[in-house]
Motif scaffolding. Structure first.
Motif, PDB file in Angstrom:
ATOM      1  N   ARG A  51       0.692  -1.289   0.273  1.00  0.00           N
ATOM      2  CA  ARG A  51      -0.085  -0.070   0.238  1.00  0.00           C
ATOM      3  C   ARG A  51       1.567   1.173  -0.303  1.00  0.00           C
ATOM      4  O   ARG A  51       0.602   2.393  -0.417  1.00  0.00           O
ATOM      5  N   THR A  52       1.823   1.385   0.746  1.00  0.00           N
ATOM      6  CA  THR A  52       2.544   2.119   0.472  1.00  0.00           C
ATOM      7  C   THR A  52       3.349   3.000  -0.112  1.00  0.00           C
ATOM      8  O   THR A  52       3.615   3.116  -1.487  1.00  0.00           O
ATOM      9  N   PHE A  53       3.951   1.948  -1.162  1.00  0.00           N
ATOM     10  CA  PHE A  53       4.431   1.676  -2.338  1.00  0.00           C
ATOM     11  C   PHE A  53       3.112   1.680  -3.481  1.00  0.00           C
ATOM     12  O   PHE A  53       4.052   2.978  -4.351  1.00  0.00           O
ATOM     13  N   VAL A  67       6.456  -5.989  -0.333  1.00  0.00           N
ATOM     14  CA  VAL A  67       5.870  -6.807   0.312  1.00  0.00           C
ATOM     15  C   VAL A  67       3.968  -7.332   0.276  1.00  0.00           C
ATOM     16  O   VAL A  67       3.658  -6.029   0.406  1.00  0.00           O
ATOM     17  N   THR A  68       3.857  -8.438  -0.530  1.00  0.00           N
ATOM     18  CA  THR A  68       3.151  -8.285  -0.555  1.00  0.00           C
ATOM     19  C   THR A  68       2.596  -9.994  -0.476  1.00  0.00           C
ATOM     20  O   THR A  68       3.286 -10.359  -0.870  1.00  0.00           O
ATOM     21  N   ARG A  69       1.013 -10.035  -0.293  1.00  0.00           N
ATOM     22  CA  ARG A  69       0.735 -11.480  -0.656  1.00  0.00           C
ATOM     23  C   ARG A  69       0.512 -12.156  -1.481  1.00  0.00           C
ATOM     24  O   ARG A  69       0.667 -13.060  -1.862  1.00  0.00           O
ATOM     25  N   GLN A  70       0.023 -10.672  -2.638  1.00  0.00           N
ATOM     26  CA  GLN A  70      -0.393 -11.320  -4.026  1.00  0.00           C
ATOM     27  C   GLN A  70       0.769 -12.121  -5.120  1.00  0.00           C
ATOM     28  O   GLN A  70       1.953 -11.676  -4.952  1.00  0.00           O
ATOM     29  N   ALA A  71       0.384 -13.031  -4.802  1.00  0.00           N
ATOM     30  CA  ALA A  71       1.285 -13.838  -5.466  1.00  0.00           C
ATOM     31  C   ALA A  71       1.612 -13.964  -7.083  1.00  0.00           C
ATOM     32  O   ALA A  71       3.089 -13.800  -7.372  1.00  0.00           O
TER      33      ALA A  71
HETATM   34  N1  LIG Z   1       4.644   8.387   7.791  1.00  0.00           N
HETATM   35  C1  LIG Z   1       4.564   8.230   7.127  1.00  0.00           C
HETATM   36  O1  LIG Z   1       6.241   8.490   7.744  1.00  0.00           O
HETATM   37  C2  LIG Z   1       4.325   6.814   6.214  1.00  0.00           C
HETATM   38  C3  LIG Z   1       5.300   6.416   5.973  1.00  0.00           C
HETATM   39  C4  LIG Z   1       4.899   5.096   5.020  1.00  0.00           C
HETATM   40  C5  LIG Z   1       3.373   5.163   4.559  1.00  0.00           C
HETATM   41  N2  LIG Z   1       2.814   5.773   5.269  1.00  0.00           N
HETATM   42  C6  LIG Z   1       1.353   5.855   5.362  1.00  0.00           C
HETATM   43  O2  LIG Z   1       1.277   4.517   5.802  1.00  0.00           O
HETATM   44  C7  LIG Z   1      -0.255   4.418   4.995  1.00  0.00           C
HETATM   45  C8  LIG Z   1      -0.051   2.670   4.093  1.00  0.00           C
HETATM   46  O3  LIG Z   1       0.039   2.189   5.298  1.00  0.00           O
HETATM   47  P1  LIG Z   1      -0.370   0.701   5.404  1.00  0.00           P
HETATM   48  O4  LIG Z   1      -0.707   0.038   7.120  1.00  0.00           O
HETATM   49  O5  LIG Z   1      -2.761   0.395   5.348  1.00  0.00           O
HETATM   50  O6  LIG Z   1      -0.410  -0.741   3.965  1.00  0.00           O
HETATM   51  P2  LIG Z   1       0.870  -0.853   4.004  1.00  0.00           P
HETATM   52  O7  LIG Z   1       1.828  -1.520   5.208  1.00  0.00           O
HETATM   53  O8  LIG Z   1       2.072  -0.346   3.665  1.00  0.00           O
HETATM   54  O9  LIG Z   1       0.760  -2.069   3.007  1.00  0.00           O
HETATM   55  C9  LIG Z   1       0.147  -3.266   3.195  1.00  0.00           C
HETATM   56  C10 LIG Z   1       0.759  -4.338   3.158  1.00  0.00           C
HETATM   57  O10 LIG Z   1       1.173  -4.736   2.798  1.00  0.00           O
HETATM   58  C11 LIG Z   1       1.523  -6.132   2.590  1.00  0.00           C
HETATM   59  N3  LIG Z   1       1.304  -7.801   3.535  1.00  0.00           N
HETATM   60  C12 LIG Z   1       1.857  -7.002   5.189  1.00  0.00           C
HETATM   61  N4  LIG Z   1       2.206  -7.762   5.699  1.00  0.00           N
HETATM   62  C13 LIG Z   1       2.768  -8.793   5.277  1.00  0.00           C
HETATM   63  C14 LIG Z   1       2.967 -10.092   5.071  1.00  0.00           C
HETATM   64  N5  LIG Z   1       3.442 -10.419   6.543  1.00  0.00           N
HETATM   65  N6  LIG Z   1       3.439 -10.909   4.567  1.00  0.00           N
HETATM   66  C15 LIG Z   1       3.284 -10.419   3.058  1.00  0.00           C
HETATM   67  N7  LIG Z   1       2.444  -8.993   2.825  1.00  0.00           N
HETATM   68  C16 LIG Z   1       2.587  -8.194   3.294  1.00  0.00           C
HETATM   69  C17 LIG Z   1      -0.039  -6.391   2.081  1.00  0.00           C
HETATM   70  O11 LIG Z   1      -0.559  -5.906   0.959  1.00  0.00           O
HETATM   71  P3  LIG Z   1      -0.702  -7.215   0.105  1.00  0.00           P
HETATM   72  O12 LIG Z   1      -2.544  -6.860   0.080  1.00  0.00           O
HETATM   73  O13 LIG Z   1      -1.164  -6.636  -1.992  1.00  0.00           O
HETATM   74  O14 LIG Z   1      -0.984  -8.470  -0.230  1.00  0.00           O
HETATM   75  C18 LIG Z   1      -0.644  -5.239   2.918  1.00  0.00           C
HETATM   76  O15 LIG Z   1      -2.716  -4.914   2.416  1.00  0.00           O
HETATM   77  C19 LIG Z   1      -0.677   5.516   3.891  1.00  0.00           C
HETATM   78  O16 LIG Z   1      -1.360   6.192   4.345  1.00  0.00           O
HETATM   79  C20 LIG Z   1       0.781   6.051   3.589  1.00  0.00           C
HETATM   80  O17 LIG Z   1       0.560   6.644   3.145  1.00  0.00           O
HETATM   81  C21 LIG Z   1       3.212   6.878   6.213  1.00  0.00           C
END
Ligand SMILES: NC(=O)c1ccc[n+]([C@@H]2O[C@H](COP(=O)([O-])OP(=O)(O)OC[C@H]3O[C@@H](n4cnc5c(N)ncnc54)[C@H](OP(=O)(O)O)[C@@H]3O)[C@@H](O)[C@H]2O)c1
Length: 159
Positions: A51-53, A67-71
Motif C-alpha cells: 500500500r505504501t508503494f 512486500v505483498t501477499r499477492q502471488a
Molecule cells: N508517515 C509516514 O512516515 C508514512 C510512511 C509510509 C506510509 N505511510 C502511510 O501509511 C499508509 C499505508 O500503511 P498501511 O498499514 O495501510 O499499509 P502498508 O504497511 O504500506 O502495506 C500493507 C500491505 O503490505 C502487504 N503485507 C503486509 N504484511 C505482509 C506480510 N506479512 N506478508 C506479505 N505481505 C504483507 C499486504 O499487501 P497486499 O494487500 O498486496 O497483500 C498489505 O496490504 C498510507 O496512508 C501511507 O501514506 C506513512
C-alpha cells in the motif's frame, strides 16, 4: 524468536497522536522532512508494504523491495517479497536498509530493527494508520533535533 538485524532502520514521520496516514496518503506535506528522507535513504535499499508503494511508487537511486501477499503482483523497477523476513533476506548484505512503512509493515518490522528515525510531527491529524508504540524499555532516545513544527528523533535499541 525474532533476531534483531543491525542493518535495519525504520524511518517514519509520526503525529503526536501516533497517526502516520489514512491508508492512502500522508497527513502532511513537510518539504524539509521529505528532503531529509531523501538524503538519508539515498543509495540504500528500502523495504515497504504494497500500500505504501501504491502511494509513492519506486523512488530513484534506491532499491525498492515491496512486500505483498499477492502471488502475481509486480511493478516495474521493484523487487517483490511475500513476507517481511523474505524481504529482509533480499537486502541482508547491505550495510544499511530502511523500512519505510506503512503501519502494517512498521508493526512487523519493529522487532527486527536496531534503529528508529522518527520525525515527530507537531500535529494530531485524522487518520487510521499508526506507528507502533515505542517502548522506552526497548528503545533509548540518542539524538533529537528540534525544527519548526517537528523534530528529528533517533532511537537505538537498548542492549
Ligand atoms: N508517515 C509516514 O512516515 C508514512 C510512511 C509510509 C506510509 N505511510 C502511510 O501509511 C499508509 C499505508 O500503511 P498501511 O498499514 O495501510 O499499509 P502498508 O504497511 O504500506 O502495506 C500493507 C500491505 O503490505 C502487504 N503485507 C503486509 N504484511 C505482509 C506480510 N506479512 N506478508 C506479505 N505481505 C504483507 C499486504 O499487501 P497486499 O494487500 O498486496 O497483500 C498489505 O496490504 C498510507 O496512508 C501511507 O501514506 C506513512
Amino acid at each position: 524468536m525474532t533476531t534483531v538485524l543491525p542493518n535495519v532502520t525504520l524511518i517514519a514521520a509520526v503525529g503526536r497522536n501516533g497517526i502516520i496516514g489514512d491508508g492512502l496518503t500522508m497527513p502532511w506535506h513537510i518539504s524539509e522532512d521529505l528532503k531529509f528522507f531523501k538524503r538519508t535513504t539515498m543509495g540504500h535499499p528500502m523495504v515497504m508494504g504494497r500500500r505504501t508503494f501504491d502511494s509513492m511508487g519506486a523512488l530513484p537511486g534506491r532499491r525498492s523491495v515491496v512486500v505483498t501477499r499477492q502471488a502475481d503482483w509486480s511493478a516495474p523497477g521493484v523487487e517483490v517479497a511475500h513476507s517481511l523476513p523474505d524481504a529482509l533476506a533480499l537486502v541482508a548484505d547491505d550495510e544499511q536498509v530502511f523500512v519505510v512503512g506503512g503501519g502494517e509493515i512498521y508493526r512487523q518490522a519493529m522487532a527486527y530493527a536496531a534503529r528508529l528515525l522518527v520525525t515527530e510531527v507537531d500535529q494530531s491529524p485524522e487518520g487510521s494508520v499508526t506507528f507502533p508504540p515505542i517502548d522506552a524499555a526497548d528503545w533509548a532516545e540518542t539524538a533529537r533535533e528540534e525544527r519548526s513544527g517537528f523534530a528529528w528523533v533517533t532511537y537505538e535499541r537498548r542492549g
